[in-house]
Design a protein around this motif. Structure first.
Motif, PDB file in Angstrom:
ATOM      1  N   TRP A  13       1.074  -1.199   0.061  1.00 46.85           N
ATOM      2  CA  TRP A  13      -0.016  -0.034   0.019  1.00 46.85           C
ATOM      3  C   TRP A  13       0.866   1.212   0.100  1.00 46.85           C
ATOM      4  O   TRP A  13       0.692   2.261  -0.639  1.00 46.85           O
ATOM      5  N   ILE A  14       1.995   1.168   1.122  1.00 49.71           N
ATOM      6  CA  ILE A  14       2.918   2.378   0.718  1.00 49.71           C
ATOM      7  C   ILE A  14       3.569   2.537  -0.380  1.00 49.71           C
ATOM      8  O   ILE A  14       3.846   3.659  -1.069  1.00 49.71           O
ATOM      9  N   PHE A  15       3.794   1.359  -1.041  1.00 47.47           N
ATOM     10  CA  PHE A  15       4.499   1.499  -2.470  1.00 47.47           C
ATOM     11  C   PHE A  15       3.544   2.014  -3.707  1.00 47.47           C
ATOM     12  O   PHE A  15       3.829   2.755  -4.241  1.00 47.47           O
ATOM     13  N   TYR A  16       2.178   1.617  -3.413  1.00 44.56           N
ATOM     14  CA  TYR A  16       1.210   2.145  -4.271  1.00 44.56           C
ATOM     15  C   TYR A  16       1.139   3.621  -4.219  1.00 44.56           C
ATOM     16  O   TYR A  16       0.880   4.441  -4.947  1.00 44.56           O
ATOM     17  N   LEU A  17       1.060   4.055  -2.959  1.00 40.43           N
ATOM     18  CA  LEU A  17       0.699   5.468  -2.719  1.00 40.43           C
ATOM     19  C   LEU A  17       2.114   6.224  -3.130  1.00 40.43           C
ATOM     20  O   LEU A  17       1.818   7.334  -3.960  1.00 40.43           O
ATOM     21  N   VAL A  18       3.178   5.866  -2.955  1.00 41.28           N
ATOM     22  CA  VAL A  18       4.491   6.556  -3.396  1.00 41.28           C
ATOM     23  C   VAL A  18       4.443   6.525  -5.044  1.00 41.28           C
ATOM     24  O   VAL A  18       4.747   7.665  -5.819  1.00 41.28           O
ATOM     25  N   LEU A  19       3.786   5.372  -5.434  1.00 43.59           N
ATOM     26  CA  LEU A  19       3.841   5.626  -6.947  1.00 43.59           C
ATOM     27  C   LEU A  19       2.769   6.562  -7.582  1.00 43.59           C
ATOM     28  O   LEU A  19       3.207   7.483  -8.439  1.00 43.59           O
ATOM     29  N   THR A  20       1.540   6.532  -7.005  1.00 47.59           N
ATOM     30  CA  THR A  20       0.582   7.282  -7.346  1.00 47.59           C
ATOM     31  C   THR A  20       1.125   9.001  -7.214  1.00 47.59           C
ATOM     32  O   THR A  20       0.992   9.706  -8.169  1.00 47.59           O
ATOM     33  N   PHE A  21       1.793   9.357  -5.962  1.00 48.77           N
ATOM     34  CA  PHE A  21       2.230  10.580  -5.874  1.00 48.77           C
ATOM     35  C   PHE A  21       3.291  11.174  -6.880  1.00 48.77           C
ATOM     36  O   PHE A  21       3.526  12.157  -7.445  1.00 48.77           O
ATOM     37  N   LEU A  24       1.734  11.723 -10.108  1.00 54.31           N
ATOM     38  CA  LEU A  24       1.266  12.931 -10.277  1.00 54.31           C
ATOM     39  C   LEU A  24       2.180  14.007 -10.577  1.00 54.31           C
ATOM     40  O   LEU A  24       1.836  15.019 -11.258  1.00 54.31           O
ATOM     41  N   ILE A  25       3.353  14.012  -9.679  1.00 56.20           N
ATOM     42  CA  ILE A  25       4.275  15.020  -9.942  1.00 56.20           C
ATOM     43  C   ILE A  25       4.865  14.839 -11.108  1.00 56.20           C
ATOM     44  O   ILE A  25       5.227  16.006 -12.010  1.00 56.20           O
ATOM     45  N   LEU A  26       5.140  13.799 -11.990  1.00 48.56           N
ATOM     46  CA  LEU A  26       5.604  13.597 -13.041  1.00 48.56           C
ATOM     47  C   LEU A  26       4.612  14.232 -14.325  1.00 48.56           C
ATOM     48  O   LEU A  26       5.008  14.604 -15.330  1.00 48.56           O
ATOM     49  N   THR A  27       3.403  14.277 -14.022  1.00 40.06           N
ATOM     50  CA  THR A  27       2.373  14.712 -14.817  1.00 40.06           C
ATOM     51  C   THR A  27       2.226  16.091 -14.783  1.00 40.06           C
ATOM     52  O   THR A  27       2.026  16.955 -15.715  1.00 40.06           O
ATOM     53  N   ILE A  28       2.397  16.800 -13.391  1.00 41.75           N
ATOM     54  CA  ILE A  28       2.195  18.060 -13.122  1.00 41.75           C
ATOM     55  C   ILE A  28       3.640  18.847 -13.603  1.00 41.75           C
ATOM     56  O   ILE A  28       3.320  20.094 -14.352  1.00 41.75           O
ATOM     57  N   PHE A  39      11.645  20.467 -15.574  1.00 44.33           N
ATOM     58  CA  PHE A  39      10.423  20.631 -15.795  1.00 44.33           C
ATOM     59  C   PHE A  39      10.074  20.013 -17.288  1.00 44.33           C
ATOM     60  O   PHE A  39       8.952  19.741 -17.792  1.00 44.33           O
ATOM     61  N   ARG A  40      11.150  19.754 -18.239  1.00 51.37           N
ATOM     62  CA  ARG A  40      10.969  19.509 -19.566  1.00 51.37           C
ATOM     63  C   ARG A  40      11.230  17.942 -19.857  1.00 51.37           C
ATOM     64  O   ARG A  40      10.547  17.377 -20.720  1.00 51.37           O
ATOM     65  N   VAL A  41      11.894  17.341 -19.196  1.00 47.36           N
ATOM     66  CA  VAL A  41      12.359  15.873 -19.157  1.00 47.36           C
ATOM     67  C   VAL A  41      11.072  14.951 -19.257  1.00 47.36           C
ATOM     68  O   VAL A  41      10.885  13.980 -19.819  1.00 47.36           O
ATOM     69  N   GLU A  43       8.364  15.147 -20.008  1.00 51.24           N
ATOM     70  CA  GLU A  43       7.593  15.011 -21.531  1.00 51.24           C
ATOM     71  C   GLU A  43       7.931  13.835 -22.290  1.00 51.24           C
ATOM     72  O   GLU A  43       7.054  13.474 -22.859  1.00 51.24           O
ATOM     73  N   PHE A  44       9.261  13.528 -22.000  1.00 52.20           N
ATOM     74  CA  PHE A  44       9.734  12.444 -23.130  1.00 52.20           C
ATOM     75  C   PHE A  44       9.116  11.151 -22.651  1.00 52.20           C
ATOM     76  O   PHE A  44       8.885  10.339 -23.431  1.00 52.20           O
ATOM     77  N   GLY A  45       8.942  11.111 -21.448  1.00 52.48           N
ATOM     78  CA  GLY A  45       8.483   9.639 -20.745  1.00 52.48           C
ATOM     79  C   GLY A  45       6.937   9.491 -20.876  1.00 52.48           C
ATOM     80  O   GLY A  45       6.303   8.635 -19.835  1.00 52.48           O
ATOM     81  N   LYS A  46       6.165  10.194 -21.462  1.00 55.26           N
ATOM     82  CA  LYS A  46       4.504  10.246 -21.426  1.00 55.26           C
ATOM     83  C   LYS A  46       3.978   8.770 -21.558  1.00 55.26           C
ATOM     84  O   LYS A  46       3.142   8.372 -21.029  1.00 55.26           O
ATOM     85  N   ILE A  47       4.807   8.086 -22.739  1.00 55.43           N
ATOM     86  CA  ILE A  47       4.334   6.774 -22.917  1.00 55.43           C
ATOM     87  C   ILE A  47       4.376   5.918 -21.963  1.00 55.43           C
ATOM     88  O   ILE A  47       3.640   4.987 -21.534  1.00 55.43           O
ATOM     89  N   GLN A  48       5.715   5.673 -21.523  1.00 50.77           N
ATOM     90  CA  GLN A  48       5.815   4.822 -20.399  1.00 50.77           C
ATOM     91  C   GLN A  48       5.290   5.148 -19.080  1.00 50.77           C
ATOM     92  O   GLN A  48       4.658   4.354 -18.340  1.00 50.77           O
ATOM     93  N   LEU A  49       5.074   6.398 -18.551  1.00 54.24           N
ATOM     94  CA  LEU A  49       4.258   6.792 -17.579  1.00 54.24           C
ATOM     95  C   LEU A  49       3.058   6.363 -17.767  1.00 54.24           C
ATOM     96  O   LEU A  49       2.249   6.077 -16.840  1.00 54.24           O
ATOM     97  N   THR A  50       2.228   6.469 -19.008  1.00 53.88           N
ATOM     98  CA  THR A  50       0.924   5.919 -19.177  1.00 53.88           C
ATOM     99  C   THR A  50       0.671   4.421 -18.842  1.00 53.88           C
ATOM    100  O   THR A  50      -0.091   4.308 -18.161  1.00 53.88           O
ATOM    101  N   TYR A  51       1.810   3.861 -19.336  1.00 54.11           N
ATOM    102  CA  TYR A  51       1.752   2.295 -19.040  1.00 54.11           C
ATOM    103  C   TYR A  51       1.819   2.114 -17.369  1.00 54.11           C
ATOM    104  O   TYR A  51       0.985   1.213 -16.970  1.00 54.11           O
ATOM    105  N   PHE A  52       2.856   2.885 -16.838  1.00 58.22           N
ATOM    106  CA  PHE A  52       2.814   2.732 -15.295  1.00 58.22           C
ATOM    107  C   PHE A  52       1.611   3.151 -14.550  1.00 58.22           C
ATOM    108  O   PHE A  52       1.422   2.177 -13.625  1.00 58.22           O
TER     109      PHE A  52
END
Length: 371
Positions: A13-21, A24-28, A39-41, A43-52
């Motif tokens: 559950w802690i792992f799940y929360l850490v990943l979620t936040f 969120l940071i990488l999205t914002i 702030f720019r880097v 953007e490059f990982g949007k595909i991988q971020l979506t899968y994760f």
């Protein structure tokens, strides 16, 4: 062992929360309009971020152990939809009109664009790739004096060339079977970052312009900000708007198609992104499929129609080469609807970014070694 199970759930559950936040940071971060690489880097990982994000969403159902569970799941779903809405445009799921070649169009032409990696010594693998696919033209980036010498055997088949030989990982060479009527080297924002503009005319009488670009990336190991990259790309866009012939702009953009500066480039230049409705065409890093980003981009004017756009086999570089098949048709205006136009505010913003790029001091070495 049953008494251990609750502790495993707590850890998950802690792992799940850490990943979620973290997600969120990488999205914002990319939403914050700051040029620093932090702030720019992301953007490059949007595909991988979506899968994760999706896998973490599924994980949540396996460890359901909090009354706030649905808040976090909802947050993950919102992020997934947000990223997915952007990425779906770069898949076959996004509808675009298909065009067939007509009699009045040019013959099909082909090019290869490749960041060869300056320190890659497997010259013969690249030469064999060119001989195998036989493009009418090809562009190399990061090509230095050693690469220029290694590619001389190809000059018999590619008698027209434009060479910008540098040792700073920003050298660039253009080779063509099609006659180059005129060509020039641009240094839009810095005297060590070239772009190539080549005016060509095919045997069947069609003229077009091939534009090669390779701006520096924002990263912790190279440029601290994206100012030079964005200024260089938007300077190229500004120059493209002055050209009346069909135009192709291709190269290692060190950028992704969905970033604000790429979208501004597309709107300012009045060019079309052929990845939309087709595929990501991810190129970097060539050796790590799961960490591969689509940073070698291509844009074209409305008179140019893309038949095929894909990556080719690895030849030892850290980038996969991009292969494109296209034709020119002046009488088909079906692609006009795919052009987006910059507003006055966006034009002013582009001009401001160009000036910021020119002021930025990249502080690059004239000769870069692998060490």
């Amino acid at each position: 062992m049953s008494y251990i199970y609750p502790f495993i759930l707590i850890d998950m559950w802690i792992f799940y929360l850490v990943l979620t936040f973290l997600f969120l940071i990488l999205t914002i971060l990319p939403k914050i309009q700051h040029s620093h690489w932090v702030f720019r880097v992301p953007e490059f990982g949007k595909i991988q971020l979506t899968y994760f994000i999706f896998f973490t969403f599924v994980l949540g159902f396996l460890i359901h152990s909090s009354e706030n569970f649905w808040y976090y799941q909802s947050l993950l779903m919102v992020m997934f939809v947000h990223h997915g809405f952007t990425l779906v445009k770069y898949t076959p799921l996004y509808p675009i009109k298909k065009y067939s070649q007509q009699q009045q169009s040019s013959e099909k032409q082909h090019f290869i664009s490749a960041n060869v990696y300056q320190f890659n010594k497997e010259y013969d693998r690249f030469i064999q790739l060119i001989k195998k696919h036989q493009p009418e033209m090809f562009l190399t980036m990061e090509s230095n004096g050693d690469w220029e010498k290694a590619l001389r055997p190809l000059e018999k088949d590619y008698p027209y060339q434009h060479k910008v030989t540098l040792e700073n990982t920003y050298g660039m060479h253009f080779y063509s079977k099609i006659e180059i009527k005129d060509s020039k080297t641009h240094y839009f924002v810095a005297d060590d970052i070239p772009s190539i503009e080549a005016h060509l005319k095919t045997k069947d009488g069609f003229s077009f312009v091939f534009f090669g670009v390779h701006p520096p990336p924002p990263s912790p190991t190279e440029e601290e900000t994206s100012k030079e990259r964005d200024g260089d790309l938007l300077s190229a866009a500004k120059r493209v708007r002055e050209i009346k012939e069909p135009v192709i702009v291709v190269g290692d953009f060190n950028n992704v198609a969905w970033s604000k500066s790429s979208i501004l480039f597309r709107k300012t230049s009045h060019l079309i992104d052929p990845r939309i409705g087709r595929s990501f065409v991810s190129t970097f890093h060539a050796k790590y499929r799961l960490l591969r980003f689509p940073i070698d981009l291509m844009f074209h004017s409305e008179d140019i129609f893309i038949k095929d756009l894909k990556t080719l086999e690895n030849f030892g570089s850290d980038h996969l080469p991009v292969y494109c098949e296209f034709f020119i048709d002046h009488k088909n205006d079906g692609q006009e609807e795919r052009i987006d136009y910059a507003t006055q505010e966006e034009k002013a913003q582009a001009e401001e970014m160009i000036q910021e790029g020119k002021k930025e001091d990249g502080n690059r070495e004239t000769v870069v070694t692998e060490d």
